[in-house]
Design an enzyme around this catalytic site. Structure first.
Site, PDB file in Angstrom:
ATOM      1  CD  GLU A  78      -1.775  -2.382   1.590  1.00 34.03           C
ATOM      2  OE1 GLU A  78      -0.586  -2.657   1.872  1.00 34.03           O
ATOM      3  OE2 GLU A  78      -2.703  -3.207   1.706  1.00 34.03           O
ATOM      4  CG  PHE A 140     -10.278  -9.494  11.213  1.00 36.16           C
ATOM      5  CD1 PHE A 140      -9.042  -9.968  11.633  1.00 36.16           C
ATOM      6  CD2 PHE A 140     -10.566  -9.475   9.861  1.00 36.16           C
ATOM      7  CE1 PHE A 140      -8.114 -10.428  10.699  1.00 36.16           C
ATOM      8  CE2 PHE A 140      -9.642  -9.939   8.935  1.00 36.16           C
ATOM      9  CZ  PHE A 140      -8.420 -10.410   9.367  1.00 36.16           C
ATOM     10  CD  GLN A 141      -7.566  -7.316   7.841  1.00 27.59           C
ATOM     11  OE1 GLN A 141      -8.408  -7.025   7.007  1.00 27.59           O
ATOM     12  NE2 GLN A 141      -6.413  -7.880   7.522  1.00 27.59           N
ATOM     13  CE  LYS A 190     -17.335  -6.489   3.518  1.00 28.78           C
ATOM     14  NZ  LYS A 190     -16.741  -7.812   3.729  1.00 28.78           N
ATOM     15  CG  MET A 507      22.139  12.059   3.263  1.00 27.14           C
ATOM     16  SD  MET A 507      23.173  13.361   2.616  1.00 27.14           S
ATOM     17  CE  MET A 507      22.242  13.903   1.184  1.00 27.14           C
TER      18      MET A 507
HETATM   19  C1  LIG Z   1      18.248  14.622   1.923  1.00 25.58           C
HETATM   20  C2  LIG Z   1      17.530  15.925   1.715  1.00 25.58           C
HETATM   21  C3  LIG Z   1      18.247  17.085   1.517  1.00 25.58           C
HETATM   22  C4  LIG Z   1      17.588  18.285   1.253  1.00 25.58           C
HETATM   23  N1  LIG Z   1      18.341  19.393   0.959  1.00 25.58           N
HETATM   24  C5  LIG Z   1      17.728  20.503   0.501  1.00 25.58           C
HETATM   25  C6  LIG Z   1      18.470  21.616   0.019  1.00 25.58           C
HETATM   26  O1  LIG Z   1      19.693  21.633  -0.002  1.00 25.58           O
HETATM   27  N2  LIG Z   1      17.788  22.687  -0.467  1.00 25.58           N
HETATM   28  C7  LIG Z   1      16.421  22.716  -0.505  1.00 25.58           C
HETATM   29  O2  LIG Z   1      15.860  23.678  -0.996  1.00 25.58           O
HETATM   30  N3  LIG Z   1      15.701  21.709  -0.003  1.00 25.58           N
HETATM   31  C8  LIG Z   1      16.317  20.593   0.479  1.00 25.58           C
HETATM   32  N4  LIG Z   1      15.542  19.536   0.911  1.00 25.58           N
HETATM   33  C9  LIG Z   1      14.088  19.666   0.882  1.00 25.58           C
HETATM   34  C10 LIG Z   1      13.536  20.351   2.113  1.00 25.58           C
HETATM   35  O3  LIG Z   1      13.480  19.415   3.153  1.00 25.58           O
HETATM   36  C11 LIG Z   1      12.119  20.921   1.830  1.00 25.58           C
HETATM   37  O4  LIG Z   1      11.274  19.896   1.368  1.00 25.58           O
HETATM   38  C12 LIG Z   1      12.124  21.999   0.774  1.00 25.58           C
HETATM   39  O5  LIG Z   1      13.169  22.909   0.972  1.00 25.58           O
HETATM   40  C13 LIG Z   1      10.802  22.751   0.790  1.00 25.58           C
HETATM   41  O6  LIG Z   1      10.603  23.400  -0.402  1.00 25.58           O
HETATM   42  P1  LIG Z   1       9.685  24.670  -0.540  1.00 25.58           P
HETATM   43  O7  LIG Z   1      10.109  25.729   0.405  1.00 25.58           O
HETATM   44  O8  LIG Z   1       9.665  25.000  -1.978  1.00 25.58           O
HETATM   45  O9  LIG Z   1       8.268  24.228   0.011  1.00 25.58           O
HETATM   46  P2  LIG Z   1       7.160  23.179  -0.400  1.00 25.58           P
HETATM   47  O10 LIG Z   1       7.179  22.072   0.568  1.00 25.58           O
HETATM   48  O11 LIG Z   1       7.173  22.855  -1.831  1.00 25.58           O
HETATM   49  O12 LIG Z   1       5.902  24.058  -0.011  1.00 25.58           O
HETATM   50  C14 LIG Z   1       5.291  24.900  -0.905  1.00 25.58           C
HETATM   51  C15 LIG Z   1       4.962  26.244  -0.286  1.00 25.58           C
HETATM   52  O13 LIG Z   1       4.231  26.961  -1.262  1.00 25.58           O
HETATM   53  C16 LIG Z   1       2.940  27.269  -0.781  1.00 25.58           C
HETATM   54  N5  LIG Z   1       2.003  27.108  -1.876  1.00 25.58           N
HETATM   55  C17 LIG Z   1       1.417  25.981  -2.326  1.00 25.58           C
HETATM   56  N6  LIG Z   1       0.619  26.253  -3.370  1.00 25.58           N
HETATM   57  C18 LIG Z   1       0.700  27.577  -3.585  1.00 25.58           C
HETATM   58  C19 LIG Z   1       0.105  28.461  -4.510  1.00 25.58           C
HETATM   59  N7  LIG Z   1      -0.732  28.049  -5.465  1.00 25.58           N
HETATM   60  N8  LIG Z   1       0.395  29.777  -4.420  1.00 25.58           N
HETATM   61  C20 LIG Z   1       1.241  30.229  -3.449  1.00 25.58           C
HETATM   62  N9  LIG Z   1       1.834  29.445  -2.554  1.00 25.58           N
HETATM   63  C21 LIG Z   1       1.580  28.129  -2.630  1.00 25.58           C
HETATM   64  C22 LIG Z   1       2.678  26.363   0.376  1.00 25.58           C
HETATM   65  O14 LIG Z   1       1.780  26.956   1.276  1.00 25.58           O
HETATM   66  C23 LIG Z   1       4.083  26.166   0.953  1.00 25.58           C
HETATM   67  O15 LIG Z   1       4.392  27.198   1.842  1.00 25.58           O
HETATM   68  C24 LIG Z   1      16.186  18.335   1.224  1.00 25.58           C
HETATM   69  C25 LIG Z   1      15.472  17.179   1.474  1.00 25.58           C
HETATM   70  C26 LIG Z   1      16.112  15.968   1.691  1.00 25.58           C
HETATM   71  C27 LIG Z   1      15.293  14.757   1.901  1.00 25.58           C
HETATM   72  C1  LIG Z   2      12.343   5.491   5.271  1.00 21.94           C
HETATM   73  C2  LIG Z   2      13.618   6.187   5.622  1.00 21.94           C
HETATM   74  N1  LIG Z   2      14.451   5.635   6.538  1.00 21.94           N
HETATM   75  C3  LIG Z   2      15.613   6.246   6.842  1.00 21.94           C
HETATM   76  C4  LIG Z   2      15.970   7.424   6.242  1.00 21.94           C
HETATM   77  C5  LIG Z   2      17.278   8.122   6.618  1.00 21.94           C
HETATM   78  N2  LIG Z   2      18.175   8.183   5.434  1.00 21.94           N
HETATM   79  C6  LIG Z   2      18.282   9.281   4.674  1.00 21.94           C
HETATM   80  S1  LIG Z   2      19.297   9.087   3.354  1.00 21.94           S
HETATM   81  C7  LIG Z   2      19.635   7.494   3.805  1.00 21.94           C
HETATM   82  C8  LIG Z   2      20.552   6.656   2.988  1.00 21.94           C
HETATM   83  C9  LIG Z   2      20.012   6.295   1.660  1.00 21.94           C
HETATM   84  O1  LIG Z   2      20.838   5.343   1.070  1.00 21.94           O
HETATM   85  P1  LIG Z   2      20.802   5.058  -0.479  1.00 21.94           P
HETATM   86  O2  LIG Z   2      19.413   4.874  -0.916  1.00 21.94           O
HETATM   87  O3  LIG Z   2      21.754   3.983  -0.815  1.00 21.94           O
HETATM   88  O4  LIG Z   2      21.248   6.434  -1.108  1.00 21.94           O
HETATM   89  P2  LIG Z   2      22.684   7.159  -1.099  1.00 21.94           P
HETATM   90  O5  LIG Z   2      22.663   8.179  -0.032  1.00 21.94           O
HETATM   91  O6  LIG Z   2      23.723   6.107  -0.876  1.00 21.94           O
HETATM   92  O7  LIG Z   2      22.748   7.764  -2.460  1.00 21.94           O
HETATM   93  C10 LIG Z   2      18.951   7.158   4.981  1.00 21.94           C
HETATM   94  C11 LIG Z   2      19.056   5.856   5.659  1.00 21.94           C
HETATM   95  C12 LIG Z   2      15.051   7.973   5.323  1.00 21.94           C
HETATM   96  N3  LIG Z   2      15.278   9.140   4.722  1.00 21.94           N
HETATM   97  N4  LIG Z   2      13.917   7.318   5.003  1.00 21.94           N
END
Ligand SMILES: Cc1cc2nc3c(=O)[nH]c(=O)nc-3n(C[C@H](O)[C@H](O)[C@H](O)COP(=O)(O)OP(=O)(O)OC[C@H]3O[C@@H](n4cnc5c(N)ncnc54)[C@H](O)[C@@H]3O)c2cc1C
Ligand SMILES: Cc1ncc(C[n+]2csc(CCOP(=O)(O)OP(=O)(O)O)c2C)c(N)n1
Ligand SMILES: [Mg+2]
Lengths: 594, 158
Positions: A78, A140-141, A190, A507
């Site tokens: 799911e 159940f469930q 259901k 990472m």
């Molecule tokens: C491993 C990892 C590393 C990351 N590193 C970075 C990084 O280096 N840099 C980075 O930028 N992010 C990074 N992120 C992502 C970060 O965690 C956030 O998800 C991201 O920065 C949010 O983007 P955003 O501000 O565009 O907001 P979003 O989450 O896209 O939110 C959208 C915003 O726009 C508003 N909005 C929605 N619709 C409308 C509309 N029609 N008109 C006006 N406003 C609207 C919402 O209210 C909200 O405030 C990383 C994520 C991961 C998993």
């Molecule tokens: C469901 C979930 N569990 C744990 C994490 C924490 N986490 C972030 S990046 C990462 C490693 C991902 O490894 P891989 O997919 O091999 O990507 P790589 O960083 O090596 O490119 C982990 C464990 C997560 N983001 N999501």
């Protein structure tokens, strides 16, 4: 009356051979809850439901089975269903629809729901529930779906009466797709879909809620105030995010930036909203943003935030964030404004409407007012760009992950739909695949859900069978939803999987290298499967690529197989890091460069 | 807010999920039985209060939010307090209740139960004033609030 008989009679009267309602007879026809649900989906123009059956939703499945307009994609887990619907929604802008059973079906869906919630993705998630008479009995469930999902949905409903299905579905679609979008869960016991209970069906043409009135049009006074600040800026910076993509305002944003000739950076969620290949684009900002984007942020005097939410991955240390800037913030959600960073000119409204109102004002004012300062600002930016922060060292035949992404970009002419999982590979995909169009970069930013990439790619491919869809993943992430390779075969969804296999939870390993003196606690992926054989056993093509010189050839070969899912297992440099990096607690100007 | 199952838990869930504190919370249906009214007392600096209001407004079941502290308002709380009232302290309890305009609503040979209405600080003051007289039990309703002046809280149309 025996159940089958009643149903058969109903499917004869008023239905055509495909089980669609004959419109002329609509008024007279009585439908069961299951049938009503399906009719609601049709009325909303839904072409696909991603789901997995079980006891509590059998009536609904039976109704789905007896028509052809709404297709059903049977997933293998799911979580996969929700990510698929999510990928579909992100690529098309239409809401994705999910159908799962009660209990474990619903709990398995929760990660997907939370993922969509964090990134404001419109979904309708229909969960089965035990019969109303059993609710609360530890039946159940049984789980409290409404309770479990409450903190990670935009809204949720429990439908206790068949007469409430149509209006609830109407509300669900309305809430999910308007204002700041998000997932809506509709929990249906259901007995509410029992085929023996039938009522006349009428889908409401519209709905309005006294407690929900999203603001679309920005406040005129605030817009004028903002324009004044914007056109008089000396060191402006446009910082735009996922809101521009969600709001379908990429054209308006592009026009806005061009009219002013201001530099622009995108968040991870905003990539593609402004063409990456354009001269004014400085790349992504934030923790793994470019030097020029982060320095631009730090030194700007006017920051124009558009549909972005000042996430902590973007701002770094709040105390050091944009120390010299006046900030304009356009966002549809008032709660996004001044949440993390207090702004000077807030504008609540949709990006599209607000920018459309701003454009003529800027034109009338004759554009930006500080040409000399702007020239100096661009010269400063050019110097930052000269740092070439995304250059990487190659090392003989070792495959550099960045190089693989660059080659994927080249071969797909920068025009593919690219999904990713979470980790280093995600950042490399974001940094090295220059997105020129919106809705093409599809990843879990807010929740950072490993396992998102493959099912999301399948959802995109389902929506756009003729488009190239690539999933950039890691050997860790791909194993979290790998079972969906089976769904891909069943529904013929030939995406390309580009696995940047560094044999590490890269990472995590990178953080351990930087901040835990290289103690790689549980970040090495031992006992990896043979991904080639794995792909083959799922009926797909597998490739293992070990040398840099083989990368391009392998990619060309794989992409030439238009009709096959190809799993490319690239053995990449295990110790490569993502740069630049803003370490925790640092300001955006304090990046680790190499 | 909408008088619907789950509306209360959405509000309570919001506060716990976002780490806002709830000092008291009081909710009951209104004359319009599709609506219920909640008075919630919380504490925070300006920015936190602003966020709380915005986040509450985001809840689909919340119809209208009003910050009572923004304007002149009346705050009332009900307290039921059972105190030991033996031979020697019976008169003293009675007298104190009078002074604080409380009513004795239940009597036993060793106790009085007093009902008292007022702003929270008045109820606190009464408890303090009891001094050494042992309190058996206190039940407080949490604060209710209403704006001063002729205007009522209007509910937006659908
Ligand atoms: C491993 C990892 C590393 C990351 N590193 C970075 C990084 O280096 N840099 C980075 O930028 N992010 C990074 N992120 C992502 C970060 O965690 C956030 O998800 C991201 O920065 C949010 O983007 P955003 O501000 O565009 O907001 P979003 O989450 O896209 O939110 C959208 C915003 O726009 C508003 N909005 C929605 N619709 C409308 C509309 N029609 N008109 C006006 N406003 C609207 C919402 O209210 C909200 O405030 C990383 C994520 C991961 C998993
Ligand atoms: C469901 C979930 N569990 C744990 C994490 C924490 N986490 C972030 S990046 C990462 C490693 C991902 O490894 P891989 O997919 O091999 O990507 P790589 O960083 O090596 O490119 C982990 C464990 C997560 N983001 N999501
Ligand atoms: Mg890895």
């Amino acid at each position: 009356m025996p159940f089958g008989l009643a149903l058969r009679r109903k499917t004869q009267a008023g239905f055509d051979a495909f089980g669609s309602i004959n419109l002329k007879e609509r008024k007279r026809v009585e439908l069961s809850g299951g049938q009503i649900l399906v009719e609601c989906l049709k009325a909303e123009g839904v072409d696909a439901v991603f789901g997995y059956p079980g006891g509590a939703v059998l009536h609904i499945y039976d109704a789905l089975f007896q028509q052809e307009q709404v297709k059903h994609i049977l997933v293998r887990h799911e979580q996969g269903a929700v990510h698929m619907a999510d990928g579909y929604a992100r690529a098309t802008g239409k809401p994705g629809v999910v159908l799962v059973t009660s209990g474990p079906g619903a709990t398995n869906a929760v990660t997907g729901i939370a993922t969509a919630h964090m990134d404001s993705i419109p979904l309708i998630v229909i969960t089965g529930q035990v019969p109303t008479s059993l609710i609360g009995n530890d039946a159940f469930q049984e789980v409290d779906n409404v309770g479990i999902t409450r903190p990670c949905v935009k809204h949720n409903f429990l439908v206790k009466d068949v007469r409430d299905i149509a209006i609830t579905m109407k509300k669900a679609f309305y809430i999910a797709t308007t204002g700041r979008p998000g997932p809506v869960v509709v929990d249906i016991p259901k007995d509410v879909t029992d085929p023996r209970v039938t009522i006349p069906f009428d889908y409401p043409a519209s709905v309005s809620l006294r407690s929900y009135h999203p603001t679309v049009k920005g406040h005129t006074g605030q817009i004028r105030k903002a324009i004044d600040l914007i056109i008089n800026a000396e060191r402006p910076m446009i910082y735009s995010g996922g809101g521009v993509i969600l709001g379908g305002a990429s054209a308006q944003l592009t026009r806005f930036a061009r009219l002013l000739n201001y530099p622009i950076t995108n968040t991870l969620m905003g990539l593609g909203a402004y063409p990456a290949s354009d001269r004014q684009f400085l790349g992504m900002l934030g923790m793994h943003g470019t030097y020029e984007a982060n320095m631009g942020m730090h030194h700007c005097d006017v920051l124009i935030a558009i549909g972005a939410r000042f996430d902590d991955r973007v701002t770094g240390n709040l105390a050091k964030f944009c120390p010299t800037a006046k900030i304009v913030h356009i966002d549809i959600d008032p709660a996004s404004i001044s949440k993390n960073v207090v702004v000077d000119v807030p504008i609540v409204g949709s990006v599209k409407s607000v920018l459309e109102e701003m454009l003529p004002l800027i034109e009338d004012a004759g554009g930006a007012k500080q040409p000399e300062a702007l020239t100096a600002w661009w010269a400063q930016i050019a110097q930052w760009r000269d740092m070439r922060c995304l250059d990487f060292k190659t090392n003989g035949d070792v495959i550099k992950p960045q190089y693989v992404v660059q080659k994927v970009w080249e071969i797909t002419q920068g025009d593919a739909y690219v999904t990713s999982d979470v980790g280093q590979h995600q950042m490399w995909a974001a940094q090295y695949y220059g997105f020129d169009k919106p809705n093409r970069w599809i990843n879990s930013g807010g929740l950072g859900t490993m396992g998102f990439g493959l099912p999301a790619a399948l959802g995109v491919k389902f929506a756009y069978p003729d488009e190239e869809v690539v999933c950039v993943t890691g050997e860790g992430s791909i194993q979290m939803c790998i079972q969906e390779l089976s769904t891909a075969l069943q529904y013929h969804l030939p995406v390309k999987v580009v696995s940047l296999n560094n044999r590490y939870l890269g990472m995590v390993r990178q953080w351990q290298e930087f901040f835990y003196s290289g103690r790689y606690a549980m970040s090495y992926m031992e006992a990896l499967p043979d991904f080639v054989k794995l792909a083959e056993s799922y009926g797909h093509v597998g490739m293992r690529i070990e040398k840099a010189s083989d990368v391009e050839g392998a990619l060309r070969e794989a992409f030439a197989m238009r009709d096959r899912l190809v799993f490319m297992d690239f053995q990449t440099d295990p110790l490569e890091n993502v740069y630049p990096m803003v370490p925790a607690g640092a300001g955006l100007n304090e990046m680790i460069l190499v | 807010m909408e008088n619907e199952a789950g509306a209360l838990s959405r509000v309570a869930g919001l506060f716990s999920a976002r780490g806002y504190n709830i000092e008291s919370l009081c909710v009951a249906p209104t004359v319009d039985e599709t609506l219920s009214r909640m008075t919630l007392v919380t504490r925070g600096d300006e920015q936190i209060i602003e966020q709380i209001i915005k986040q509450l407004n985001k809840l689909i079941d919340v119809v209208k939010v009003q910050d009572m502290a923004d304007a002149p308002h009346i705050e009332r709380e009900l307290m039921l307090i059972k105190v030991q009232a033996q031979e020697n302290s019976r008169n003293e309890v009675y007298r104190l209740a009078e002074i604080f305009r409380g009513q004795i609503i239940d009597v036993s040979e060793s106790s009085y139960t007093i009902q008292m209405v007022g702003p929270g600080h008045k109820l606190d003051a009464f408890v303090t004033a009891l001094g050494a007289i042992p309190v058996v039990e206190i039940v407080r309703s949490g604060a209710l609030g209403i704006a001063r002046g002729p205007r009522g809280m209007a509910v937006p149309e659908a």
